[in-house]
Design an enzyme around this catalytic site. Sequence first.
Site, short mmCIF file in Angstrom:
data_model
loop_
_atom_site.label_atom_id
_atom_site.label_comp_id
_atom_site.label_asym_id
_atom_site.label_seq_id
_atom_site.Cartn_x
_atom_site.Cartn_y
_atom_site.Cartn_z
N GLY A 106 111.18 78.53 -41.23
CA GLY A 106 110.31 77.92 -42.22
C GLY A 106 109.02 78.72 -42.31
O GLY A 106 109.01 79.89 -42.68
N ILE A 163 107.23 79.69 -39.80
CA ILE A 163 107.00 80.51 -38.60
C ILE A 163 107.48 81.93 -38.86
O ILE A 163 108.67 82.15 -39.11
CB ILE A 163 107.77 79.95 -37.38
CG1 ILE A 163 107.45 78.47 -37.16
CG2 ILE A 163 107.46 80.75 -36.13
CD1 ILE A 163 108.33 77.81 -36.12
N THR A 194 112.19 70.83 -53.04
CA THR A 194 111.00 70.88 -52.18
C THR A 194 110.45 72.29 -52.05
O THR A 194 109.27 72.53 -52.28
CB THR A 194 111.34 70.31 -50.79
OG1 THR A 194 111.74 68.95 -50.93
CG2 THR A 194 110.12 70.38 -49.88
N LYS A 243 119.51 79.21 -45.41
CA LYS A 243 120.07 79.62 -44.11
C LYS A 243 121.60 79.69 -44.13
O LYS A 243 122.20 80.55 -43.50
CB LYS A 243 119.59 78.67 -43.01
CG LYS A 243 120.03 77.23 -43.18
CD LYS A 243 119.30 76.29 -42.24
CE LYS A 243 117.91 76.00 -42.71
NZ LYS A 243 117.81 75.18 -43.91
N GLY A 290 110.36 60.88 -44.11
CA GLY A 290 110.75 62.05 -44.89
C GLY A 290 111.10 63.26 -44.06
O GLY A 290 111.28 64.36 -44.59
N LYS A 320 120.91 78.89 -38.16
CA LYS A 320 119.71 79.67 -37.84
C LYS A 320 119.95 80.59 -36.64
O LYS A 320 119.51 81.75 -36.65
CB LYS A 320 118.54 78.74 -37.57
CG LYS A 320 118.09 77.96 -38.80
CD LYS A 320 117.03 76.93 -38.46
CE LYS A 320 116.59 76.14 -39.69
NZ LYS A 320 115.60 75.09 -39.36
N GLY A 367 109.31 72.08 -44.32
CA GLY A 367 108.27 71.50 -45.15
C GLY A 367 108.01 72.35 -46.37
O GLY A 367 108.28 73.54 -46.41
N ASP A 384 122.50 72.77 -38.77
CA ASP A 384 121.33 73.50 -39.27
C ASP A 384 120.85 74.51 -38.23
O ASP A 384 120.64 75.69 -38.54
CB ASP A 384 120.22 72.50 -39.60
CG ASP A 384 118.94 73.18 -40.03
OD1 ASP A 384 118.84 73.58 -41.20
OD2 ASP A 384 118.02 73.32 -39.20
N VAL A 386 114.97 80.86 -41.29
CA VAL A 386 115.11 80.49 -39.88
C VAL A 386 113.97 79.61 -39.40
O VAL A 386 114.18 78.51 -38.91
CB VAL A 386 115.22 81.74 -38.98
CG1 VAL A 386 115.12 81.36 -37.51
CG2 VAL A 386 116.53 82.46 -39.24
#
Length: 396
Positions: free
Chosen positions: A128, A130, A11, A99, A181, A199, A296, A195, A126
């Site tokens: 994505g 942002i 992805t 990560k 998804g 982070k 994403g 996850d 951390v």
Amino acid sequence: MIQIAIMGLGTVGTGVAKVVAENARQIERKLGEPLQVKTILVRHFKDGPYRQLMTDDFAKIEEDDAIRVVVETIGGVEAAYEYTKRALNAGKHVVTANKQLVAERGCELLALAKKRGVSYLFEASVGGGIPVLHPLTQCMAANRIDEVYGILNGTTNYILTQMVRTGAFFSDALREAQQKGYAEADPTADVEGIDAGRKICILADLAFGHQVNPADVPMEGISKLSLRDVKIAQRAGYRVKLLGRAVRLSGGRTAYVAPHLIPEERPLASVDGVFNAIVVRGNATGEVMFYGQGAGELPTASACVADVMEALQASPRRDEIGWEADPAGFQDPRELQSRHYFRIDGSLTDAAMAFGKVEVLSEDGETAFLTEPISGLEAAERARGLRVLSCMRVLG
């Protein structure tokens, strides 16, 4: 022409290739020359628009002097760690969204990058899409960072949002997240807090300057969370959110991941769906919140490509990005004081006998209540004689 390589075409790797192509004009304007993906390392060849760029031989990247930056999107630790070391030793900048690798081996890889005179950058690991690591280490550099906390996982935030909005049970909300998804077929890393734990380790490393080992960080997810607790909290003016939290303490620091009750007037309480939000508290700025899509294809790829551009434009001032390998000073997060939410199989009298003054949220055979501020250790000790059905911290 500046040439780069991508390791992995999942992805994020696919997203990096798309961003480089679709935003070519803007990137060229900022770099002063075009940026091109030359080689993509894959495990298995497959047809598609990038077929002619694929290789399964890392040496073709490692030994190609024209490739200046390698973007690592393999995931995991073993292969990613080995290839990252080889790329850095070959004098190439490395950018990653991995990560787990940064949390477990980031200190070592940063030291190697510095030794080789190249950059190891990981903004996408951390938040994505942002931007938070650069503001944390650059824009807030004049602050002493006292706390970092936030909603660090979009999958769990989506599930909790659906439990509030539609009254869905955890299992049903998870199934819906998988269908859309937002959740993997194996959602363990998300719903068990792993996850978010990786982070918060990276954020703590950068905020406090010392290694925080993921193995030392308690990680509690939402898989055991009851819809009943979510509804009780909602009626009482709270929202349940899974938070990663790192706090500077006298003589040390701590970090953990766990569900929290957040007062609905707090900005973090209104962060819903797959969105993430990270709050950094500096001693000069107070609280600053970063909000956006934390995962994403394109948001994460955007952060990776921004790191590629920064590596190519980097000055020696990047030396301050890093932390000491010594993990000493990490303290038990149960020593932190906060109000606690309990739901017990018992009466208000049972609650008052154990905790003294409490705030009752629900009383119908079971009793849900909030305690006065106490440490997690004291809360566990006082609850020892009760039939506890659930327990969470309240974000003060």
